[in-house]
Design a protein around this motif. Structure first.
Motif, PDB file in Angstrom:
ATOM      1  N   VAL A  51      -4.525   8.093  -9.613  1.00 38.05           N
ATOM      2  CA  VAL A  51      -5.180   9.176  -8.641  1.00 38.05           C
ATOM      3  C   VAL A  51      -6.223   9.968  -9.422  1.00 38.05           C
ATOM      4  CG1 VAL A  51      -4.804  11.189  -7.192  1.00 38.05           C
ATOM      5  CG2 VAL A  51      -2.965   9.379  -7.463  1.00 38.05           C
ATOM      6  N   PRO A  52      -7.422   9.828  -9.393  1.00 35.01           N
ATOM      7  CA  PRO A  52      -8.382  10.474  -9.828  1.00 35.01           C
ATOM      8  C   PRO A  52      -8.312  12.075  -9.720  1.00 35.01           C
ATOM      9  CG  PRO A  52      -9.550   9.286  -7.915  1.00 35.01           C
ATOM     10  CD  PRO A  52      -8.187   8.989  -8.292  1.00 35.01           C
ATOM     11  N   THR A  53      -8.497  13.022 -10.485  1.00 38.01           N
ATOM     12  CA  THR A  53      -8.202  14.470 -10.598  1.00 38.01           C
ATOM     13  C   THR A  53      -9.673  15.018 -10.908  1.00 38.01           C
ATOM     14  OG1 THR A  53      -5.965  14.275 -11.299  1.00 38.01           O
ATOM     15  CG2 THR A  53      -7.330  16.575 -11.411  1.00 38.01           C
ATOM     16  N   PRO A  54     -10.403  15.722 -10.052  1.00 37.33           N
ATOM     17  CA  PRO A  54     -11.579  16.208 -10.356  1.00 37.33           C
ATOM     18  C   PRO A  54     -11.529  17.320 -11.384  1.00 37.33           C
ATOM     19  CG  PRO A  54     -10.838  17.321  -8.136  1.00 37.33           C
ATOM     20  CD  PRO A  54      -9.615  16.072  -8.952  1.00 37.33           C
ATOM     21  N   GLN A  55     -12.722  18.078 -11.547  1.00 37.86           N
ATOM     22  CA  GLN A  55     -12.646  19.129 -12.623  1.00 37.86           C
ATOM     23  C   GLN A  55     -11.973  20.412 -12.060  1.00 37.86           C
ATOM     24  OE1 GLN A  55     -16.133  21.997 -13.182  1.00 37.86           O
ATOM     25  NE2 GLN A  55     -16.380  20.786 -14.878  1.00 37.86           N
ATOM     26  N   ILE A  56     -11.172  20.932 -12.761  1.00 39.21           N
ATOM     27  CA  ILE A  56     -10.258  22.049 -12.439  1.00 39.21           C
ATOM     28  C   ILE A  56     -10.630  23.258 -13.399  1.00 39.21           C
ATOM     29  CG2 ILE A  56      -7.828  22.895 -12.136  1.00 39.21           C
ATOM     30  CD1 ILE A  56      -6.877  19.889 -11.539  1.00 39.21           C
ATOM     31  N   LEU A  57     -10.662  24.446 -12.546  1.00 42.95           N
ATOM     32  CA  LEU A  57     -10.671  25.525 -13.167  1.00 42.95           C
ATOM     33  C   LEU A  57      -9.321  26.378 -13.200  1.00 42.95           C
ATOM     34  CD1 LEU A  57     -14.012  27.003 -11.684  1.00 42.95           C
ATOM     35  CD2 LEU A  57     -13.587  25.637 -13.798  1.00 42.95           C
ATOM     36  N   MET A  58      -9.116  27.165 -14.305  1.00 45.18           N
ATOM     37  CA  MET A  58      -7.783  27.823 -14.582  1.00 45.18           C
ATOM     38  C   MET A  58      -8.036  29.188 -15.419  1.00 45.18           C
ATOM     39  SD  MET A  58      -4.696  25.911 -16.539  1.00 45.18           S
ATOM     40  CE  MET A  58      -5.052  26.107 -18.206  1.00 45.18           C
ATOM     41  N   ARG A  59      -7.279  30.135 -14.990  1.00 45.92           N
ATOM     42  CA  ARG A  59      -7.401  31.469 -15.345  1.00 45.92           C
ATOM     43  C   ARG A  59      -6.280  32.452 -14.941  1.00 45.92           C
ATOM     44  NH1 ARG A  59     -10.792  35.629 -16.505  1.00 45.92           N
ATOM     45  NH2 ARG A  59     -10.734  37.568 -15.410  1.00 45.92           N
ATOM     46  N   HIS A  60      -6.178  33.573 -15.504  1.00 49.89           N
ATOM     47  CA  HIS A  60      -5.243  34.443 -15.206  1.00 49.89           C
ATOM     48  C   HIS A  60      -5.945  35.664 -15.480  1.00 49.89           C
ATOM     49  CE1 HIS A  60      -1.993  37.389 -15.033  1.00 49.89           C
ATOM     50  NE2 HIS A  60      -1.358  36.271 -14.649  1.00 49.89           N
ATOM     51  N   PRO A  61      -6.120  36.767 -14.454  1.00 55.36           N
ATOM     52  CA  PRO A  61      -6.738  38.044 -14.805  1.00 55.36           C
ATOM     53  C   PRO A  61      -6.252  38.787 -15.944  1.00 55.36           C
ATOM     54  CG  PRO A  61      -5.831  38.076 -12.373  1.00 55.36           C
ATOM     55  CD  PRO A  61      -5.229  36.487 -13.135  1.00 55.36           C
ATOM     56  N   THR A  95       0.799  -1.125  -0.136  1.00 54.05           N
ATOM     57  CA  THR A  95       0.087   0.086  -0.100  1.00 54.05           C
ATOM     58  C   THR A  95       0.835   1.105   0.010  1.00 54.05           C
ATOM     59  OG1 THR A  95      -0.138   0.166   2.317  1.00 54.05           O
ATOM     60  CG2 THR A  95      -1.592  -1.243   1.371  1.00 54.05           C
ATOM     61  N   ASN A  96       0.472   2.352  -0.267  1.00 52.56           N
ATOM     62  CA  ASN A  96       0.976   3.591  -0.178  1.00 52.56           C
ATOM     63  C   ASN A  96       1.671   3.873   1.133  1.00 52.56           C
ATOM     64  OD1 ASN A  96       1.020   4.554  -3.282  1.00 52.56           O
ATOM     65  ND2 ASN A  96      -1.151   4.398  -2.836  1.00 52.56           N
ATOM     66  N   GLU A  97       0.677   3.764   2.082  1.00 56.94           N
ATOM     67  CA  GLU A  97       1.107   3.972   3.466  1.00 56.94           C
ATOM     68  C   GLU A  97       2.179   3.223   3.752  1.00 56.94           C
ATOM     69  OE1 GLU A  97      -2.401   3.803   5.880  1.00 56.94           O
ATOM     70  OE2 GLU A  97      -2.778   5.993   5.698  1.00 56.94           O
ATOM     71  N   GLU A 140      -4.990  10.365  -0.627  1.00 52.46           N
ATOM     72  CA  GLU A 140      -5.846   9.166   0.118  1.00 52.46           C
ATOM     73  C   GLU A 140      -6.731   9.778   1.175  1.00 52.46           C
ATOM     74  OE1 GLU A 140      -3.662   5.344  -1.485  1.00 52.46           O
ATOM     75  OE2 GLU A 140      -3.068   5.921   0.507  1.00 52.46           O
ATOM     76  N   HIS A 141      -5.928  10.518   2.174  1.00 55.63           N
ATOM     77  CA  HIS A 141      -6.723  10.935   3.240  1.00 55.63           C
ATOM     78  C   HIS A 141      -7.688  11.904   3.066  1.00 55.63           C
ATOM     79  CE1 HIS A 141      -3.140   9.538   5.943  1.00 55.63           C
ATOM     80  NE2 HIS A 141      -3.810   8.501   5.654  1.00 55.63           N
ATOM     81  N   LEU A 142      -7.304  12.862   1.936  1.00 52.50           N
ATOM     82  CA  LEU A 142      -8.327  14.113   1.810  1.00 52.50           C
ATOM     83  C   LEU A 142      -9.442  13.543   0.753  1.00 52.50           C
ATOM     84  CD1 LEU A 142      -5.715  16.346   0.385  1.00 52.50           C
ATOM     85  CD2 LEU A 142      -7.202  16.878   2.450  1.00 52.50           C
ATOM     86  N   THR A 143      -9.175  12.306   0.182  1.00 47.98           N
ATOM     87  CA  THR A 143     -10.441  11.985  -0.657  1.00 47.98           C
ATOM     88  C   THR A 143     -11.015  10.706   0.065  1.00 47.98           C
ATOM     89  OG1 THR A 143      -9.152  10.553  -1.951  1.00 47.98           O
ATOM     90  CG2 THR A 143      -9.370  12.886  -2.661  1.00 47.98           C
ATOM     91  N   GLY A 144     -10.538   9.920   0.936  1.00 47.75           N
ATOM     92  CA  GLY A 144     -11.208   8.883   1.646  1.00 47.75           C
ATOM     93  C   GLY A 144     -11.055   7.862   0.565  1.00 47.75           C
ATOM     94  N   LYS A 145     -10.107   7.655  -0.310  1.00 46.08           N
ATOM     95  CA  LYS A 145     -10.101   6.660  -1.140  1.00 46.08           C
ATOM     96  C   LYS A 145      -8.586   6.061  -1.178  1.00 46.08           C
ATOM     97  CE  LYS A 145     -13.263   8.740  -4.373  1.00 46.08           C
ATOM     98  NZ  LYS A 145     -13.581   9.379  -5.874  1.00 46.08           N
ATOM     99  N   LYS A 146      -8.519   4.743  -1.268  1.00 45.28           N
ATOM    100  CA  LYS A 146      -7.238   4.153  -1.559  1.00 45.28           C
ATOM    101  C   LYS A 146      -6.953   3.814  -2.795  1.00 45.28           C
ATOM    102  CE  LYS A 146      -6.490   3.739   2.925  1.00 45.28           C
ATOM    103  NZ  LYS A 146      -5.346   4.757   3.768  1.00 45.28           N
ATOM    104  N   PHE A 147      -5.591   4.187  -3.352  1.00 42.05           N
ATOM    105  CA  PHE A 147      -5.058   3.834  -4.727  1.00 42.05           C
ATOM    106  C   PHE A 147      -4.156   2.837  -4.628  1.00 42.05           C
ATOM    107  CE2 PHE A 147      -5.475   8.718  -4.176  1.00 42.05           C
ATOM    108  CZ  PHE A 147      -6.751   8.747  -4.520  1.00 42.05           C
ATOM    109  N   GLU A 148      -3.748   2.181  -5.855  1.00 42.31           N
ATOM    110  CA  GLU A 148      -2.746   0.917  -5.925  1.00 42.31           C
ATOM    111  C   GLU A 148      -1.361   1.610  -5.627  1.00 42.31           C
ATOM    112  OE1 GLU A 148      -2.864  -2.203  -6.891  1.00 42.31           O
ATOM    113  OE2 GLU A 148      -4.974  -2.023  -6.609  1.00 42.31           O
TER     114      GLU A 148
END
Length: 534
Positions: A460-470, A333-335, A392-400
């Protein structure tokens, strides 16, 4: 309660009835529902009456417990409420007359099977002495079945018309109950099937969960994976909404903790520097003993992830000659990989490792040092796996487990993801990005869809991400008819030499351009955030 919810609950209950083993043999259920009496007459004039009952009385009782809520006025799935809900939903609209007739006939069948009362469904019984004395009242099969339910199965207080049935033995009450409740089970299935037809043909609005929710467990054992946490007796229970892993005084119950429940397995391990200062110490445990005719073998689990192997002769409870046979690392495991990697780094900074048993030094080993390249590799692995474990701790999921190769780009993407999941805004790419705007107008933010980041085999799943520069610019580059009649493509560019900024919507709220700024740095080994070509 809304009519749609009444029907949803009825479907769930009827599916539970249908799933019962007594209902699986439909023909057998109908035979019990119709009832039968086999009569035999021998040459002497003696008659034998035989009534067929279910093979297992307890199994039949469990079927009745599933059917019973359909007969109780206090339950939301009481059959009267179910039919009233059907009629209210259908109203006076135009529906196939065949359906209305089926609804009417099925409702009549339920009314005739009502168990509260004295109505006769199939037969009545009455008994008296041969001389006509001590005659009982005539008791219907409904009364007998209801008395069995309320006096023999779920209660002990038969009241009203049910009391008269107590004049008859248990077997009479049970025999009547077999016919009555088998008939009710069949009616429940028929009603469910009618509702399904109405849903398909007339659009009866019932939530899909009615057909998807589990109605039986279907297993003889339940196996679940989880984690246990322990604390000293008297420790305050943490708020259930907070992760136990971060609660004060609480720690994960590991294999090491399990082994150390036996005092004979307790080993203390100390890593010391050249000046005798302590680099690290561990409460370790003997994980395996193998007595041999000449030597005794010990495996000692350290940091929950590395097994040190020893062999020694035992004389008078002392070990005068100990042989170290190396170590074995467990990175499933990663831990575990993070723990073993940190131990390997501590081994580099230490000069000795001492194993203490019952307060006495059992063995002290001199430790090797790594080359600069090896040390850098261990540090990079630690940093990378630490990011994965944090996610893993932030998402509550375990990865390979991260067990393969990865590059600096993987490290940057992983660290950025960790920081964004922690609620930060971070630097993103400096490169132009081509986007499609379905409405035709230049987008105010660039949307990166959810994806999966593979780091050394750890997905590791990545959620939708927003990107911008003013100060980003948008240059129209063409049309995108496949995305809509008004869709256009744009080349989005940050100011020269400047990066975009990224964040995860929902975790980080950006109210205006003044808030679009990095709130955390990557801080990665041998990676310059200011120049990295991401």
């Amino acid at each position: 309660m809304r009519d749609e919810e009444i029907l949803r609950r009825f479907i769930v209950r009827a599916r539970r009835v249908k799933a019962h083993s007594q209902v699986q043999d439909w023909d057998d259920l109908l035979r019990h529902a119709e009832g039968s009496l086999d009569v035999r007459l021998d040459i002497s004039g003696r008659m034998t009456f035989t009534r067929r009952l279910p093979e297992d009385e307890e199994i039949f009782e469990s079927l009745v417990s599933r059917v019973r809520p359909l007969t109780l006025k206090s339950e939301p799935v009481y059959y009267v409420k179910v039919f009233d809900a059907i009629n209210r939903i259908l109203g006076d609209g135009e529906i196939d007359e065949r359906f209305r007739n089926r609804i009417h006939k099925l409702r009549q069948a339920w009314d005739a099977a009502e168990i509260q009362g004295t109505q006769v469904q199939s037969y009545t019984v009455q008994s008296a002495r041969i001389d006509g004395t001590e005659a009982t009242p005539a008791v219907s099969d409904t009364q007998l079945a209801a008395a069995w339910l309320y006096a023999d199965l779920v209660h002990a207080d038969a009241q009203g018309p049910k009391k008269d049935a107590l004049a008859f033995p248990l077997r009479e009450r049970y025999a009547a109950a077999v016919r009555v409740f088998s008939h009710l089970a069949a009616l429940a299935i028929a009603t469910m099937e009618l509702i399904e037809l109405l849903r398909q043909a007339e659009g009866l609005p019932i939530d899909e969960s009615a057909w998807e929710d589990d109605v039986v467990v279907g297993a003889s054992e339940l196996v679940e994976e989880g984690q246990a946490f322990v604390a000293p007796v008297g420790s305050k229970m943490p708020d259930i909404r907070d992760p136990l892993a971060f609660a004060e005084g609480w720690s994960a119950f590991t294999v090491t903790e399990l082994l150390r429940q036996d005092p004979a397995n307790q080993v203390h391990v100390v890593l010391r520097a050249k000046d005798e200062s302590v680099i690290a110490s561990y409460d370790a445990a003997v994980s395996r003993r193998q007595p041999d005719s000449k030597m005794r073998l010990w495996d000692v689990l350290v940091a929950g992830s590395v097994i040190f192997k020893f062999a020694f002769n035992l004389q008078d409870e002392k070990a005068p000659e100990v042989h170290f046979h190396g170590w074995e690392i467990f990175n499933s495991t990663n831990e575990l990989k993070l723990a073993s990697t940190r131990l390997m780094l501590q081994i580099h900074y230490a000069t000795t490792i001492t194993f203490e048993v019952r307060g006495n030094d059992f063995l002290t080993l001199d430790l090797p040092n790594y080359s600069d390249d090896e040390l850098r590799e261990w540090k990079v692995i630690e940093q990378t796996v630490d990011d994965i474990v944090a996610i893993e701790h932030l998402t509550g999921k375990k990865f390979e487990a991260c067990s393969g190769r990865f590059d600096n780009l993987d490290r940057v993407r992983l660290r950025r993801l960790r920081l964004m999941l922690e609620g930060h805004i971070v630097h993103a790419t400096r490169r132009p990005v081509t986007v499609t705007a379905t409405e035709g107008n230049p987008p105010q933010v660039i949307v990166n869809p959810a994806e999966v980041l593979n780091v050394g085999g750890s997905e590791v799943p990545t959620p939708q991400i927003l990107m911008r520069h003013p100060d980003m610019s948008a240059t129209e580059t063409g049309v995108a008819p496949d995305s809509g009649p008004e869709a256009k493509t744009y080349l989005m560019e940050p100011p020269s030499g400047k990066p975009f900024f990224s964040w995860i919507p929902g975790l980080t709220e950006v109210s205006g351009d003044e808030a679009v700024a990095a709130t955390a740095t990557w801080n990665l080994i041998e990676i310059d955030e200011a120049t990295f070509n991401y």
